[in-house]
Design a protein around this motif. Sequence first.
Motif, short mmCIF file in Angstrom:
data_model
loop_
_atom_site.label_atom_id
_atom_site.label_comp_id
_atom_site.label_asym_id
_atom_site.label_seq_id
_atom_site.Cartn_x
_atom_site.Cartn_y
_atom_site.Cartn_z
N LEU A 223 -2.33 -0.32 -0.74
CA LEU A 223 -3.14 -0.85 0.36
C LEU A 223 -2.56 -0.44 1.71
N VAL A 224 -1.25 -0.57 1.85
CA VAL A 224 -0.60 -0.22 3.12
C VAL A 224 -0.81 1.25 3.45
N GLU A 225 -0.71 2.11 2.45
CA GLU A 225 -0.90 3.55 2.68
C GLU A 225 -2.31 3.84 3.16
N LYS A 226 -3.29 3.11 2.63
CA LYS A 226 -4.68 3.29 3.07
C LYS A 226 -4.84 2.86 4.53
N ILE A 227 -4.18 1.75 4.89
CA ILE A 227 -4.26 1.26 6.27
C ILE A 227 -3.60 2.24 7.22
N LEU A 228 -2.41 2.71 6.86
CA LEU A 228 -1.68 3.66 7.72
C LEU A 228 -2.46 4.96 7.89
N LYS A 229 -3.11 5.40 6.83
CA LYS A 229 -3.91 6.62 6.90
C LYS A 229 -5.06 6.43 7.88
#
Length: 216
Positions: A201-207
């Motif tokens: 989830l965090v990686e999706k947000i950062l992207k």
Amino acid sequence: SLRKLDESGIVVVLVSSNALPIVVGLKKYLGLRGPAIGETGALIYYDPGTIVSTTKHTAKQALLDALNEFKEYVYETWQNMFRYHDYALKIKPEHKRRDREIYEMIKEYLEKKYPYIKVGYSGYAIHLTPRDTGKGKALLHIMEKLGISPNEALGVGDSHMDWEFIKITKYKAAVSNADPELLEKVDIKLSKPSGEGVVELVEKILKKININKPQR
């Protein structure tokens, strides 16, 4: 991953039913600057060391009663020595197959005898919590204090007990191994379990942040 979110300017709040020192210890270990919620919402920690209680009640007497009345089935967790409002019971291994039955029995007994207490079961522990508090109330306290709108917030969890705070946020997520009751209610169903799901989830947000960041 959570530290990267924090460093990008997003307020990261850890929400837990664990004793507050455990949650704050994790927050410090992860290097997060946001508040931390412990004891199923009964306590909030703000840096550099302010602790806010969201209830004046305690479930201590209900705990002692349950330990006496249901000692054949449950024992108290070691974290109870660090708790003030919300207390936890663990079901003995030999009775684990009857966990729902035992939980319902304890819930009926305690909520009838102590109307100001609510009893919940996360699948890991039975929590005795003052009825006038909860994870949702604690999160709303933080949002009001920091000037954050629910429309700007995302909540993620793995237990049906997490719905109490996730339902407040605009974006609702659950890891792949979350309770079925929670998975039915959220909009974002992650493909990975537990911590791996949070990283996903965090990686999706950062992207998304990087995509929307103005180019120089």
